[in-house]
Design a protein around this motif. Structure first.
Motif, PDB file in Angstrom:
ATOM      1  N   PRO A 157       0.800  -1.241   0.000  1.00  0.00           N
ATOM      2  CA  PRO A 157       0.000   0.000   0.000  1.00  0.00           C
ATOM      3  C   PRO A 157       0.823   1.277   0.000  1.00  0.00           C
ATOM      4  O   PRO A 157       0.266   2.365  -0.095  1.00  0.00           O
ATOM      5  CB  PRO A 157      -0.807  -0.125   1.296  1.00  0.00           C
ATOM      6  N   VAL A 158       2.145   1.203   0.134  1.00  0.00           N
ATOM      7  CA  VAL A 158       3.000   2.389   0.134  1.00  0.00           C
ATOM      8  C   VAL A 158       4.010   2.269  -1.000  1.00  0.00           C
ATOM      9  O   VAL A 158       4.282   1.164  -1.480  1.00  0.00           O
ATOM     10  CB  VAL A 158       3.739   2.545   1.482  1.00  0.00           C
TER      11      VAL A 158
ATOM     12  N   ILE B  55       9.786   3.851  -0.236  1.00  0.00           N
ATOM     13  CA  ILE B  55       9.610   4.036   1.201  1.00  0.00           C
ATOM     14  C   ILE B  55       9.894   2.727   1.940  1.00  0.00           C
ATOM     15  O   ILE B  55      10.539   2.720   2.997  1.00  0.00           O
ATOM     16  CB  ILE B  55       8.178   4.531   1.511  1.00  0.00           C
ATOM     17  N   VAL B  56       9.431   1.625   1.375  1.00  0.00           N
ATOM     18  CA  VAL B  56       9.681   0.322   1.987  1.00  0.00           C
ATOM     19  C   VAL B  56      11.180   0.038   2.019  1.00  0.00           C
ATOM     20  O   VAL B  56      11.727  -0.395   3.046  1.00  0.00           O
ATOM     21  CB  VAL B  56       8.934  -0.787   1.222  1.00  0.00           C
TER      22      VAL B  56
END
Length: 216
Positions: free
Chosen positions: A9-10, A14-15
Protein backbone atom coordinates in the motif's frame (compact mmCIF):
# COMPACT_ATOMS: atom_id res chain seq x y z
CA UNK A 1 7.13 -10.99 -7.25
CA UNK A 2 5.81 -8.00 -9.27
CA UNK A 3 2.26 -8.84 -8.10
CA UNK A 4 3.42 -8.84 -4.47
CA UNK A 5 5.13 -5.48 -4.96
CA UNK A 6 2.00 -4.05 -6.55
CA UNK A 7 -0.02 -5.10 -3.50
CA UNK A 8 2.13 -3.01 -1.12
CA UNK A 9 0.00 0.00 0.00
CA UNK A 10 3.00 2.39 0.13
CA UNK A 11 5.58 3.32 -2.54
CA UNK A 12 8.40 0.83 -2.93
CA UNK A 13 11.09 3.43 -2.24
CA UNK A 14 9.61 4.04 1.20
CA UNK A 15 9.68 0.32 1.99
CA UNK A 16 13.29 0.03 0.82
CA UNK A 17 14.33 3.11 2.79
CA UNK A 18 12.61 1.90 5.94
CA UNK A 19 14.16 -1.55 5.72
CA UNK A 20 17.59 -0.07 5.06
CA UNK A 21 17.32 2.22 8.07
CA UNK A 22 16.07 -0.64 10.22
CA UNK A 23 18.98 -2.85 9.21
CA UNK A 24 21.44 0.00 9.67
CA UNK A 25 20.25 0.79 13.19
CA UNK A 26 20.25 -2.90 14.12
CA UNK A 27 23.79 -3.39 12.83
CA UNK A 28 24.96 -0.24 14.61
CA UNK A 29 23.53 -1.39 17.95
CA UNK A 30 24.91 -4.91 17.58
CA UNK A 31 28.25 -3.54 16.42
CA UNK A 32 28.49 -1.25 19.44
CA UNK A 33 27.62 -4.14 21.75
CA UNK A 34 30.15 -6.43 20.08
CA UNK A 35 32.98 -3.89 20.23
CA UNK A 36 32.19 -3.13 23.85
CA UNK A 37 32.18 -6.80 24.80
CA UNK A 38 35.00 -8.11 22.63
CA UNK A 39 37.59 -5.35 22.24
CA UNK A 40 39.21 -6.13 25.60
CA UNK A 41 39.83 -9.68 24.36
CA UNK A 42 41.20 -8.69 20.97
CA UNK A 43 37.93 -9.14 19.07
CA UNK A 44 37.90 -5.98 17.06
CA UNK A 45 37.78 -4.33 13.64
CA UNK A 46 41.44 -3.20 13.58
CA UNK A 47 41.54 -1.89 10.02
CA UNK A 48 38.41 0.22 10.46
CA UNK A 49 39.68 1.42 13.83
CA UNK A 50 42.97 2.43 12.23
CA UNK A 51 41.13 4.38 9.53
CA UNK A 52 38.84 6.18 11.99
CA UNK A 53 41.54 7.07 14.50
CA UNK A 54 44.34 7.46 11.92
CA UNK A 55 46.44 4.72 13.47
CA UNK A 56 49.08 2.58 11.72
CA UNK A 57 47.69 -0.31 9.72
CA UNK A 58 47.77 -3.42 11.91
CA UNK A 59 48.65 -6.12 9.37
CA UNK A 60 50.27 -6.76 6.03
CA UNK A 61 48.17 -6.68 2.88
CA UNK A 62 49.01 -10.32 2.13
CA UNK A 63 46.62 -11.39 4.90
CA UNK A 64 43.70 -10.34 2.70
CA UNK A 65 44.59 -13.11 0.27
CA UNK A 66 44.35 -15.57 3.15
CA UNK A 67 40.86 -14.33 3.96
CA UNK A 68 39.73 -14.49 0.33
CA UNK A 69 41.19 -17.95 -0.15
CA UNK A 70 39.53 -19.17 3.05
CA UNK A 71 36.15 -18.01 1.80
CA UNK A 72 36.59 -19.57 -1.63
CA UNK A 73 37.70 -22.89 -0.14
CA UNK A 74 34.77 -22.89 2.28
CA UNK A 75 32.32 -22.28 -0.57
CA UNK A 76 33.86 -25.01 -2.74
CA UNK A 77 33.80 -27.46 0.17
CA UNK A 78 30.09 -26.79 0.72
CA UNK A 79 29.29 -27.41 -2.94
CA UNK A 80 31.48 -30.53 -2.95
CA UNK A 81 29.80 -31.93 0.16
CA UNK A 82 26.29 -31.28 -1.04
CA UNK A 83 25.89 -30.98 -4.79
CA UNK A 84 22.27 -30.00 -4.27
CA UNK A 85 23.59 -26.53 -3.48
CA UNK A 86 23.83 -26.15 -7.25
CA UNK A 87 20.06 -26.40 -7.65
CA UNK A 88 18.60 -25.82 -4.16
CA UNK A 89 19.32 -23.93 -0.99
CA UNK A 90 21.28 -20.75 -1.67
CA UNK A 91 21.14 -21.14 -5.42
CA UNK A 92 17.37 -21.62 -5.47
CA UNK A 93 16.87 -18.52 -3.34
CA UNK A 94 18.86 -16.35 -5.78
CA UNK A 95 18.43 -17.75 -9.31
CA UNK A 96 19.66 -14.56 -10.98
CA UNK A 97 23.35 -13.74 -10.90
CA UNK A 98 22.88 -10.08 -10.00
CA UNK A 99 20.73 -11.02 -7.04
CA UNK A 100 23.37 -13.47 -5.93
CA UNK A 101 25.99 -10.73 -6.08
CA UNK A 102 23.83 -8.40 -3.98
CA UNK A 103 23.24 -11.19 -1.46
CA UNK A 104 27.01 -11.65 -1.21
CA UNK A 105 27.49 -8.03 -0.20
CA UNK A 106 24.78 -8.33 2.44
CA UNK A 107 26.24 -11.56 3.82
CA UNK A 108 29.75 -10.18 3.96
CA UNK A 109 28.70 -7.05 5.83
CA UNK A 110 25.48 -7.27 7.84
CA UNK A 111 25.69 -10.96 8.74
CA UNK A 112 29.29 -10.62 9.91
CA UNK A 113 28.39 -7.65 12.09
CA UNK A 114 25.49 -9.56 13.62
CA UNK A 115 26.99 -13.01 14.09
CA UNK A 116 30.72 -12.44 14.48
CA UNK A 117 31.08 -8.92 15.87
CA UNK A 118 27.89 -9.27 17.90
CA UNK A 119 27.09 -12.86 18.83
CA UNK A 120 30.62 -14.27 18.96
CA UNK A 121 31.99 -11.32 20.95
CA UNK A 122 29.21 -11.60 23.50
CA UNK A 123 29.72 -15.38 23.76
CA UNK A 124 33.43 -14.92 24.44
CA UNK A 125 32.69 -12.18 26.98
CA UNK A 126 30.25 -14.44 28.83
CA UNK A 127 32.68 -17.35 28.89
CA UNK A 128 35.51 -15.12 30.06
CA UNK A 129 33.31 -13.56 32.76
CA UNK A 130 32.44 -17.06 33.96
CA UNK A 131 36.17 -17.71 34.49
CA UNK A 132 36.99 -14.41 36.13
CA UNK A 133 37.67 -12.67 32.80
CA UNK A 134 40.65 -14.92 32.15
CA UNK A 135 40.25 -15.65 28.46
CA UNK A 136 41.48 -18.90 26.90
CA UNK A 137 41.74 -20.13 23.32
CA UNK A 138 38.89 -22.62 23.77
CA UNK A 139 36.56 -19.73 24.55
CA UNK A 140 37.16 -18.20 21.14
CA UNK A 141 36.64 -21.55 19.43
CA UNK A 142 33.44 -22.15 21.41
CA UNK A 143 32.21 -18.67 20.59
CA UNK A 144 32.93 -19.21 16.90
CA UNK A 145 31.02 -22.51 16.87
CA UNK A 146 28.02 -21.10 18.78
CA UNK A 147 27.83 -18.08 16.49
CA UNK A 148 28.11 -20.39 13.46
CA UNK A 149 25.19 -22.51 14.70
CA UNK A 150 23.04 -19.42 15.18
CA UNK A 151 24.19 -18.21 11.76
CA UNK A 152 23.00 -21.50 10.28
CA UNK A 153 19.70 -21.28 12.14
CA UNK A 154 19.19 -17.84 10.66
CA UNK A 155 19.04 -19.47 7.22
CA UNK A 156 16.11 -21.74 8.12
CA UNK A 157 13.43 -19.19 7.07
CA UNK A 158 15.08 -18.91 3.65
CA UNK A 159 15.08 -22.69 3.39
CA UNK A 160 11.35 -22.73 4.14
CA UNK A 161 10.75 -20.08 1.48
CA UNK A 162 12.77 -22.18 -0.99
CA UNK A 163 10.59 -25.21 -0.27
CA UNK A 164 13.32 -27.33 1.27
CA UNK A 165 12.30 -30.13 3.66
CA UNK A 166 12.93 -29.22 7.29
CA UNK A 167 13.00 -32.63 8.86
CA UNK A 168 15.86 -33.60 11.17
CA UNK A 169 18.16 -34.30 8.24
CA UNK A 170 17.24 -31.07 6.48
CA UNK A 171 17.85 -28.92 9.56
CA UNK A 172 21.16 -30.68 10.24
CA UNK A 173 22.23 -30.13 6.64
CA UNK A 174 21.50 -26.40 6.76
CA UNK A 175 23.23 -25.93 10.12
CA UNK A 176 26.27 -27.95 9.06
CA UNK A 177 26.77 -26.38 5.64
CA UNK A 178 26.34 -22.82 6.84
CA UNK A 179 28.41 -23.69 9.88
CA UNK A 180 31.43 -24.32 7.66
CA UNK A 181 31.45 -20.69 6.59
CA UNK A 182 30.51 -19.53 10.07
CA UNK A 183 33.36 -21.30 11.83
CA UNK A 184 35.90 -20.22 9.20
CA UNK A 185 34.82 -16.59 9.53
CA UNK A 186 34.79 -16.85 13.31
CA UNK A 187 38.38 -18.07 13.44
CA UNK A 188 39.43 -15.30 11.05
CA UNK A 189 37.64 -12.77 13.23
CA UNK A 190 39.57 -14.02 16.23
CA UNK A 191 42.98 -14.11 14.58
CA UNK A 192 42.78 -11.30 11.99
CA UNK A 193 39.82 -9.06 12.79
CA UNK A 194 36.29 -8.45 11.57
CA UNK A 195 37.33 -7.15 8.16
CA UNK A 196 39.01 -10.41 7.23
CA UNK A 197 35.91 -12.35 8.27
CA UNK A 198 33.87 -10.07 6.01
CA UNK A 199 36.15 -10.73 3.04
CA UNK A 200 35.99 -14.49 3.61
CA UNK A 201 32.20 -14.47 3.91
CA UNK A 202 31.86 -12.35 0.78
CA UNK A 203 34.07 -14.71 -1.23
CA UNK A 204 32.24 -17.79 0.05
CA UNK A 205 28.92 -16.25 -0.97
CA UNK A 206 30.29 -15.42 -4.41
CA UNK A 207 31.01 -19.13 -4.88
CA UNK A 208 27.56 -20.17 -3.62
CA UNK A 209 25.39 -17.36 -5.00
CA UNK A 210 27.21 -16.48 -8.22
CA UNK A 211 29.74 -19.04 -9.39
CA UNK A 212 27.72 -22.20 -8.65
CA UNK A 213 24.50 -20.95 -10.31
CA UNK A 214 26.49 -19.60 -13.27
CA UNK A 215 28.16 -22.97 -13.84
CA UNK A 216 24.78 -24.68 -13.91
Amino acid sequence: MPQKLAAIPVPLWIVVTAQTLQSGVLCWLIGWLGLTAGARYGLDAPWLRAMVYRLPRPQRATSWWLAALTGVVAGVVIVAIDTRMLTTGHAAATPQIWRGALASFYGGSAEEIIFRLGVMSVMVWLLAAWRGHHVRAWMFVTGAVMAALLFGAGHLPAAIAAGLPLDAMGITRILALNGIVGVACGLLYWRRGLEHAMVAHFCADLVLHVAAPALT
